[in-house]
Design a protein around this motif. Structure first.
Motif, mmCIF file in Angstrom:
data_model
loop_
_atom_site.group_PDB
_atom_site.id
_atom_site.type_symbol
_atom_site.label_atom_id
_atom_site.label_comp_id
_atom_site.label_asym_id
_atom_site.label_seq_id
_atom_site.Cartn_x
_atom_site.Cartn_y
_atom_site.Cartn_z
ATOM 1 N N GLN A 50 2.120 -1.492 -4.339
ATOM 2 C CA GLN A 50 2.259 -0.206 -3.667
ATOM 3 C C GLN A 50 0.918 0.510 -3.636
ATOM 4 O O GLN A 50 0.051 0.266 -4.490
ATOM 5 N N VAL A 51 0.754 1.391 -2.654
ATOM 6 C CA VAL A 51 -0.468 2.183 -2.561
ATOM 7 C C VAL A 51 -0.690 2.890 -3.899
ATOM 8 O O VAL A 51 0.237 3.452 -4.483
ATOM 9 N N GLY A 52 -1.894 2.824 -4.416
ATOM 10 C CA GLY A 52 -2.253 3.432 -5.702
ATOM 11 C C GLY A 52 -2.145 2.484 -6.882
ATOM 12 O O GLY A 52 -2.709 2.741 -7.942
ATOM 13 N N GLU A 53 -1.432 1.377 -6.712
ATOM 14 C CA GLU A 53 -1.239 0.419 -7.804
ATOM 15 C C GLU A 53 -2.518 -0.388 -8.041
ATOM 16 O O GLU A 53 -3.242 -0.741 -7.118
ATOM 17 N N ASP A 83 -10.599 -4.618 2.643
ATOM 18 C CA ASP A 83 -10.450 -3.321 3.307
ATOM 19 C C ASP A 83 -9.263 -2.512 2.794
ATOM 20 O O ASP A 83 -9.256 -1.295 2.930
ATOM 21 N N GLY A 84 -8.280 -3.167 2.190
ATOM 22 C CA GLY A 84 -7.127 -2.434 1.682
ATOM 23 C C GLY A 84 -7.280 -1.943 0.261
ATOM 24 O O GLY A 84 -6.381 -1.277 -0.266
ATOM 25 N N PHE A 85 -8.417 -2.230 -0.371
ATOM 26 C CA PHE A 85 -8.537 -1.988 -1.802
ATOM 27 C C PHE A 85 -9.879 -1.373 -2.181
ATOM 28 O O PHE A 85 -10.864 -1.501 -1.469
ATOM 29 N N THR A 86 -9.889 -0.764 -3.354
ATOM 30 C CA THR A 86 -11.125 -0.357 -4.019
ATOM 31 C C THR A 86 -11.309 -1.305 -5.191
ATOM 32 O O THR A 86 -10.347 -1.598 -5.914
ATOM 33 N N VAL A 87 -12.520 -1.811 -5.356
ATOM 34 C CA VAL A 87 -12.817 -2.677 -6.493
ATOM 35 C C VAL A 87 -13.092 -1.767 -7.687
ATOM 36 O O VAL A 87 -14.109 -1.073 -7.740
ATOM 37 N N GLN A 129 -5.309 0.907 -1.588
ATOM 38 C CA GLN A 129 -5.663 2.186 -0.979
ATOM 39 C C GLN A 129 -4.821 2.544 0.243
ATOM 40 O O GLN A 129 -4.665 3.715 0.560
ATOM 41 N N GLN A 130 -4.301 1.533 0.942
ATOM 42 C CA GLN A 130 -3.539 1.810 2.162
ATOM 43 C C GLN A 130 -2.508 0.712 2.391
ATOM 44 O O GLN A 130 -2.679 -0.415 1.940
#
Length: 159
Positions: A50-53, A83-87, A129-130
């Motif tokens: 989920q977003v934020g996980e 693109d969907g995540f922050t490392v 992130q999205q």
């Protein structure tokens, strides 16, 4: 006629040098397009988040060569996935990171030696992130050669 002879020799030498350069570039490209041999790559990650996980993408690289050390230079992860995540974290820490000039992937330089028969884990802690389906190549590089695996994670809105 005697002034034409040096010109013809010059064109002949120029043509031979150009032909040699083209053949050399072709051989280099052929070599670099081959997969790294004697390497097994396993990707372990959550397929649904989920977003934020936050979760770990673990890249296990196994050197299956009987006598030769694997000189893992880099791990490239394509932006189609990232693109969907922050490392959030990487273990072990890379020596450097950078994007490629065309913006297709991010390079994580490790310069890690993996002995024959050994495995090494590279853990990327990611935070979603999205929402979306994020799928992209993960390249394990040894100099100019690489072997490619695919990472995929589906991100849904938080409930």
């Amino acid at each position: 006629m005697s002034s034409l002879k040096p010109i013809l020799w010059g064109f002949g030498i120029f043509f031979a040098i150009c032909l040699l350069a083209i053949v050399s570039i072709g051989l280099l490209l052929n070599h670099s397009m081959q997969d790294v041999e004697g390497v097994d790559v396993t990707l372990t990650n959550k397929t649904n988040v989920q977003v934020g996980e936050t979760f770990d993408l673990v890249i296990t690289v196994t050197n299956e060569r009987p006598e030769e050390t694997l000189d893992l230079s880099d791990i490239d992860i394509y932006h189609d996935y990232l693109d969907g995540f922050t490392v959030a974290d990487i273990q072990p820490k890379p020596k450097s990171t950078m994007g490629d000039p065309f913006g297709e992937f991010r390079t994580f330089t490790f310069a890690s030696k993996i002995p024959p028969g050994a495995s090494k884990d590279f853990t990327f802690t990611l935070q979603a992130q999205q929402a979306g389906i994020f799928r992209g190549d993960v390249d394990i590089c040894e100099d100019l050669q690489f072997v490619t695996s695919m990472a995929q994670t589906v991100v849904t809105e938080a409930e």
